[in-house]
Design an enzyme around this catalytic site. Structure first.
Site, PDB file in Angstrom:
ATOM      1  N   HIS A   7      43.108  29.771  11.855  1.00 55.24           N
ATOM      2  CA  HIS A   7      43.719  29.931  10.529  1.00 55.24           C
ATOM      3  C   HIS A   7      43.669  28.584   9.800  1.00 55.24           C
ATOM      4  CE1 HIS A   7      46.616  30.640   7.373  1.00 55.24           C
ATOM      5  NE2 HIS A   7      46.432  31.930   7.585  1.00 55.24           N
ATOM      6  N   SER A  50      46.556  36.045  -0.680  1.00 61.61           N
ATOM      7  CA  SER A  50      47.314  36.693  -1.769  1.00 61.61           C
ATOM      8  C   SER A  50      46.950  38.162  -1.954  1.00 61.61           C
ATOM      9  CB  SER A  50      47.138  35.906  -3.078  1.00 61.61           C
ATOM     10  OG  SER A  50      47.655  34.606  -2.934  1.00 61.61           O
ATOM     11  N   TRP A 110      52.843  36.915  10.162  1.00 60.21           N
ATOM     12  CA  TRP A 110      54.207  36.556   9.738  1.00 60.21           C
ATOM     13  C   TRP A 110      54.400  35.044   9.673  1.00 60.21           C
ATOM     14  CZ3 TRP A 110      57.627  40.461  13.063  1.00 60.21           C
ATOM     15  CH2 TRP A 110      57.245  41.765  12.764  1.00 60.21           C
ATOM     16  N   LYS A 111      53.433  34.286  10.197  1.00 61.30           N
ATOM     17  CA  LYS A 111      53.507  32.817  10.227  1.00 61.30           C
ATOM     18  C   LYS A 111      54.852  32.386  10.830  1.00 61.30           C
ATOM     19  CE  LYS A 111      50.254  32.765   6.443  1.00 61.30           C
ATOM     20  NZ  LYS A 111      49.747  32.151   5.225  1.00 61.30           N
ATOM     21  N   GLY A 114      49.619  37.712   4.469  1.00 62.22           N
ATOM     22  CA  GLY A 114      50.692  36.757   4.762  1.00 62.22           C
ATOM     23  C   GLY A 114      51.989  37.227   4.116  1.00 62.22           C
ATOM     24  N   GLY A 115      52.307  36.660   2.974  1.00 60.66           N
ATOM     25  CA  GLY A 115      53.587  36.924   2.293  1.00 60.66           C
ATOM     26  C   GLY A 115      53.951  38.399   2.188  1.00 60.66           C
ATOM     27  N   GLU A 140      39.234  33.968   4.628  1.00 56.38           N
ATOM     28  CA  GLU A 140      40.423  33.580   3.882  1.00 56.38           C
ATOM     29  C   GLU A 140      40.107  32.322   3.077  1.00 56.38           C
ATOM     30  OE1 GLU A 140      44.265  35.260   5.782  1.00 56.38           O
ATOM     31  OE2 GLU A 140      43.893  33.322   6.673  1.00 56.38           O
TER      32      GLU A 140
HETATM   33  P1  13P Z   1      49.106  35.138   1.821  1.00 62.77           P
HETATM   34  O1  13P Z   1      48.882  36.624   1.887  1.00 62.77           O
HETATM   35  O2  13P Z   1      50.554  34.760   1.794  1.00 62.77           O
HETATM   36  O3  13P Z   1      48.306  34.483   0.747  1.00 62.77           O
HETATM   37  O4  13P Z   1      48.570  34.536   3.211  1.00 62.77           O
HETATM   38  C1  13P Z   1      47.329  34.930   3.667  1.00 62.77           C
HETATM   39  C2  13P Z   1      47.174  34.427   5.044  1.00 62.77           C
HETATM   40  O5  13P Z   1      47.125  33.246   5.278  1.00 62.77           O
HETATM   41  C3  13P Z   1      47.113  35.410   6.136  1.00 62.77           C
HETATM   42  O6  13P Z   1      46.724  34.817   7.316  1.00 62.77           O
END
Ligand code: 13P
Length: 255
Positions: A96, A214, A10-11, A235-236, A168
């Site tokens: 990360h 993504s 979720w950052k 992430g998103g 990633e």
């Molecule tokens: P996104 O899915 O938003 O590109 O982010 C990936 C991520 O950094 C998961 O740790």
């Protein structure tokens, strides 16, 4: 058999109320006997609450987004692994690319973090991956090999068995630009072969290597269908229950 994992990072998003709502929505959509390990990585202040909500749900685990390598001491603002343990945290994401880029996280420190996490019984999700300029020079294998060599090669077999690797590629994170399934599979295979060379076939076969960058409901299925892609670090798309659940479903159909 190695675990299939879908983890939501979720950052720095969501309040306490949002976190509770999202957790409950995800819990409702994931079968308690789900063969996919679903990991939620909320912001640190909400870890305890998210874990409390999901405590009885066998398939849902919680993860921190970082931890400190030292046991305790004068490190203002940091979170120790023992503290995470006391919150019943199951996993910790470490290395990360955002932490590497903005907070100078490096592989030598990551090795120490893995050792401390193993000591306290928390699984490490170790992130690696190359930036765009490295991919453009076709140096991505050397780059990732260097990260893995520094962070992982001096671990014991027990410590290495405590690691999940997340590949990633930095150019794919938050950009909407996903690695193709072939690009991701090639790198995952390379990582598995590298780990096999150092730690042996059994450990490498049991190692979950997940993809991040993504990943969304429309590309997840093709990515997860690859032999060496054991799920995703999202992430998103993990911030909306419907999208995240669709990604979990994509993992399930590819078991
Ligand atoms: P996104 O899915 O938003 O590109 O982010 C990936 C991520 O950094 C998961 O740790």
């Amino acid at each position: 058999m190695r675990k299939k994992i879908v983890a939501g990072n979720w950052k720095m998003n969501k309040t306490l109320g949002d976190s509770e709502e999202l957790t409950l929505e995800i819990m409702e959509g994931v079968h308690i006997e789900s063969p996919i390990v679903v990991i939620l990585a909320p912001p640190t202040p909400f870890l305890h609450r998210v874990k409390a909500l999901a405590f009885e749900h066998k398939a849902i685990k919680v993860s921190a987004q970082n931890c400190h390598e030292k046991e305790s001491g004068a490190f203002t603002g940091e979170i120790s692994v023992e503290m995470l343990r006391s919150l019943y945290t199951d996993y910790a994401i470490i290395g990360h690319s955002e932490r590497r880029q903005y907070y100078n996280e490096n592989d030598a420190t990551l090795q120490l973090k893995i050792k401390t996490l193993t000591k306290w019984g928390i699984r490490a999700i170790y992130c690696c991956g190359e930036p765009l300029e490295i991919r453009e020079e076709n140096q991505q294998y050397e780059y990732v090999l260097d990260q893995i060599r520094t962070a992982l090669f001096n671990l014991t077999a027990e410590e290495m068995a405590n690691v999940t690797i997340a590949y990633e590629p930095v150019w794919a994170i938050g950009t909407g630009k996903t690695a193709t399934a072939e690009q991701a599979e090639e790198m995952h295979k390379f990582i598995r072969t590298t780990i096999e060379g150092k730690f042996g076939k059994e450990l490498a076969d049991n190692l979950s290597i997940i993809y991040g960058g993504s990943c969304n409901p429309s590309n997840a299925e093709e990515l997860f269908a690859q032999n060496n892609i054991d799920g995703g670090l999202i992430g998103g798309a993990s911030l909306k229950a419907r999208e995240f659940l669709a990604i979990i479903e994509a993992a399930r159909t590819n078991l």
